[in-house]
Each structure stands twice: as C-alpha cells, then as structure tokens.
Design a protein around this motif. Structure first.
Motif, PDB file in Angstrom:
ATOM      1  N   ALA A  17       0.850  -1.194   0.000  1.00  0.00           N
ATOM      2  CA  ALA A  17       0.000   0.000   0.000  1.00  0.00           C
ATOM      3  C   ALA A  17       0.882   1.239   0.000  1.00  0.00           C
ATOM      4  O   ALA A  17       2.049   1.203   0.395  1.00  0.00           O
ATOM      5  CB  ALA A  17      -0.907  -0.010   1.219  1.00  0.00           C
ATOM      6  N   SER A  18       0.300   2.353  -0.426  1.00  0.00           N
ATOM      7  CA  SER A  18       1.041   3.619  -0.412  1.00  0.00           C
ATOM      8  C   SER A  18       0.852   4.302   0.944  1.00  0.00           C
ATOM      9  O   SER A  18      -0.165   4.137   1.613  1.00  0.00           O
ATOM     10  CB  SER A  18       0.576   4.537  -1.539  1.00  0.00           C
ATOM     11  OG  SER A  18      -0.776   4.879  -1.341  1.00  0.00           O
ATOM     12  N   LEU A  19       1.870   5.057   1.308  1.00  0.00           N
ATOM     13  CA  LEU A  19       1.892   5.691   2.626  1.00  0.00           C
ATOM     14  C   LEU A  19       2.001   7.207   2.489  1.00  0.00           C
ATOM     15  O   LEU A  19       2.771   7.706   1.663  1.00  0.00           O
ATOM     16  CB  LEU A  19       3.103   5.194   3.423  1.00  0.00           C
ATOM     17  CG  LEU A  19       3.420   5.928   4.741  1.00  0.00           C
ATOM     18  CD1 LEU A  19       2.382   5.589   5.795  1.00  0.00           C
ATOM     19  CD2 LEU A  19       4.821   5.569   5.225  1.00  0.00           C
ATOM     20  N   GLU A  20       1.225   7.925   3.281  1.00  0.00           N
ATOM     21  CA  GLU A  20       1.453   9.352   3.449  1.00  0.00           C
ATOM     22  C   GLU A  20       1.163   9.707   4.894  1.00  0.00           C
ATOM     23  O   GLU A  20       0.062   9.503   5.394  1.00  0.00           O
ATOM     24  CB  GLU A  20       0.587  10.209   2.523  1.00  0.00           C
ATOM     25  CG  GLU A  20       0.867  11.698   2.705  1.00  0.00           C
ATOM     26  CD  GLU A  20       0.435  12.553   1.518  1.00  0.00           C
ATOM     27  OE1 GLU A  20      -0.134  12.016   0.566  1.00  0.00           O
ATOM     28  OE2 GLU A  20       0.708  13.783   1.569  1.00  0.00           O
ATOM     29  N   LEU A  21       2.157  10.232   5.589  1.00  0.00           N
ATOM     30  CA  LEU A  21       2.012  10.668   6.967  1.00  0.00           C
ATOM     31  C   LEU A  21       2.070  12.189   7.005  1.00  0.00           C
ATOM     32  O   LEU A  21       2.988  12.794   6.473  1.00  0.00           O
ATOM     33  CB  LEU A  21       3.131  10.085   7.845  1.00  0.00           C
ATOM     34  CG  LEU A  21       3.227   8.566   7.907  1.00  0.00           C
ATOM     35  CD1 LEU A  21       4.340   8.143   8.859  1.00  0.00           C
ATOM     36  CD2 LEU A  21       1.903   7.945   8.321  1.00  0.00           C
ATOM     37  N   GLY A  22       1.086  12.778   7.670  1.00  0.00           N
ATOM     38  CA  GLY A  22       0.991  14.226   7.692  1.00  0.00           C
ATOM     39  C   GLY A  22       1.844  14.865   8.776  1.00  0.00           C
ATOM     40  O   GLY A  22       2.028  14.316   9.866  1.00  0.00           O
ATOM     41  N   CYS A  23       2.382  16.041   8.455  1.00  0.00           N
ATOM     42  CA  CYS A  23       3.159  16.818   9.416  1.00  0.00           C
ATOM     43  C   CYS A  23       2.935  18.294   9.112  1.00  0.00           C
ATOM     44  O   CYS A  23       3.180  18.737   7.988  1.00  0.00           O
ATOM     45  CB  CYS A  23       4.644  16.478   9.315  1.00  0.00           C
ATOM     46  SG  CYS A  23       5.713  17.571  10.302  1.00  0.00           S
ATOM     47  N   ASN A  24       2.491  19.030  10.094  1.00  0.00           N
ATOM     48  CA  ASN A  24       2.356  20.475   9.966  1.00  0.00           C
ATOM     49  C   ASN A  24       3.159  21.145  11.076  1.00  0.00           C
ATOM     50  O   ASN A  24       3.305  20.601  12.164  1.00  0.00           O
ATOM     51  CB  ASN A  24       0.890  20.904  10.060  1.00  0.00           C
ATOM     52  CG  ASN A  24       0.140  20.569   8.808  1.00  0.00           C
ATOM     53  OD1 ASN A  24      -0.471  19.509   8.706  1.00  0.00           O
ATOM     54  ND2 ASN A  24       0.198  21.446   7.819  1.00  0.00           N
ATOM     55  N   TYR A  25       3.651  22.329  10.797  1.00  0.00           N
ATOM     56  CA  TYR A  25       4.496  22.992  11.780  1.00  0.00           C
ATOM     57  C   TYR A  25       4.106  24.447  11.940  1.00  0.00           C
ATOM     58  O   TYR A  25       3.442  25.044  11.082  1.00  0.00           O
ATOM     59  CB  TYR A  25       5.970  22.881  11.387  1.00  0.00           C
ATOM     60  CG  TYR A  25       6.321  23.661  10.141  1.00  0.00           C
ATOM     61  CD1 TYR A  25       6.192  23.084   8.880  1.00  0.00           C
ATOM     62  CD2 TYR A  25       6.758  24.977  10.224  1.00  0.00           C
ATOM     63  CE1 TYR A  25       6.467  23.811   7.735  1.00  0.00           C
ATOM     64  CE2 TYR A  25       7.049  25.703   9.081  1.00  0.00           C
ATOM     65  CZ  TYR A  25       6.895  25.113   7.845  1.00  0.00           C
ATOM     66  OH  TYR A  25       7.178  25.830   6.710  1.00  0.00           O
TER      67      TYR A  25
END
Lengths: 113, 115
Positions: A17-25
């Motif tokens: 599966a494809s992965l995307e992990l979110g990060c905001n700063y």
C-alpha cells in the motif's frame, strides 16, 4: 509558538500500500525539517531532511517528503510499504540558529504482511 | 564509528528516590542533548551542552533535575527526588557542532519507571 503536529496517531496498512504521513508545523522564521524513524527496539534514526532548495527530498529506504511552505507542511510518503517499515515516525523542526529539535507526537505505522 | 552510549537501559525506582543516567557521545561531538520522551509524545529537550557549557536548560525542572558535562565528553543527568510524572525514556543525543545542518545522533535511551 514553535510546534510540530502529526495528525495520525496510528496507521495500519497492508504491504504494497502507499503511505502518506501528515506533518504540519508552526515556526516564525527559516525552518529546517526532519523525519526520524524508530524501529522496534532500536534508537531514533534520521530518515530524511530538508534545509533549502528542491522541496521534494528523498531519504533512505525509498521514503520521500515534500515541503509545502504555503501549507506549513512536510508530509512523508512512500509508494509501496513493506513489513519492515513497521516503526514509529517522528517529524521534527529546527531553527536556522541550531539548537534543539522540536518533535511532533509521532505516528505509529503497522504494516501487515 | 561507535554510536551514542547510554546506561542503564532500564531503571525502576520509587517516588522520592534519586536516580542518575549516564551518556557517552560520539567521539569528537561538541554538542550534547538530553531529551525526555513521555509515552505517546515526541522527545522534548531538557538541556543542551556545548562542550562543557550549558546552551539551553529552559525546559529543565531545576528544582529536581540536574545535569553536568564536566570534561566536555560524558554527561550525567540526575533526578532528585523523582516524581511519578518523571516516568519516561531519557534520550541522549550528540552532534558535531550546534549548526542547523549538523545531524543529531541518538542513543538507545534509558527507560525510567517511577512507582
């Protein structure tokens, strides 16, 4: 205020599966961004980093991340995950003067074989 | 090259007792950091040393926590007296210098449980 926010606490995926992990700063100045990984029983390791230039950075093990300044984001991606990617992932920032890393809460990734 | 060494790896103490952690950074690294990682959270800096001088200890609870790096190499972090909320993993990291692009290398951590 300086902070890093990771929206996903625990992500469960199947292999390939494809992965995307979110990060905001949030940071009032020039920022340097990092993704660290902690495999089970191991210490924190640097996965990839962004300082300047091309906003798409590539790291080890097929991971990449894209810096989008207008969205204050630095999301981590991988087109096809493997069982060995099971780990905890931390997004972090550091100011241009050096000093401490400011970490997000971490995202636990579980990959099912 | 050898990584950052920490000891002990695990420690269980009762509240109000004292405890000390030791860190040996990578050889030649001038900058040393102690981070506290509470379960479910990311690491947070307690104290940063540049050689044997303190650069940042703004988040260190100085009424109970102390740290030193006497010869600019090894470092110890002490808690006296410990509270239940001190249960966490204590991470030591080192970097060549304190520049934004200097990678921080982390040790395996010491897991402290206060009962």
């Amino acid at each position: 205020a300086q902070s890093v926010s990771q929206h996903n606490h625990h992500v469960i995926l199947s292999e390939a599966a494809s992965l995307e992990l979110g990060c905001n700063y949030s940071y009032g100045g020039t920022v340097n961004l990092f993704w660290y990984v902690q495999y089970p029983g191991q210490h924190l390791q640097l996965l990839l980093k962004y300082f300047s230039g091309d906003p798409l950075v590539k790291g080890i093990k097929g991971f990449e991340a894209e810096f989008i300044k207008s969205k204050f984001s630095f999301n981590l991606r991988k087109p096809s995950v493997q069982w060995s990617d099971t780990a905890e992932y931390f997004c972090a920032l550091r100011g241009n003067q050096g000093g401490k890393l400011i970490f997000g809460q971490g995202t636990e990734l579980s990959v099912k074989p | 090259e050898a990584g950052v060494a920490q000891s002990p790896r695990y420690k269980i103490i009762e509240k109000r007792q004292s405890v000390a952690f030791w860190c040996n950074p990578i050889s030649g690294h001038a900058t040393l950091y102690w981070y506290q990682q509470i379960l479910g959270q990311g690491p947070k800096l307690l104290i940063q040393f540049q050689n044997n001088g303190v650069v940042d200890d703004s988040q260190l609870p100085k009424d109970r926590f102390s740290a030193e790096r006497l010869k600019g190499v090894d470092s110890t972090l002490k808690i006296q007296p410990a509270k239940l909320e001190d249960s966490a993993v204590y991470l030591c990291a080192s970097s060549l210098a304190d520049r934004a692009r200097d990678e921080q290398y982390f040790g395996p951590g010491t897991r402290l449980t206060v009962t």
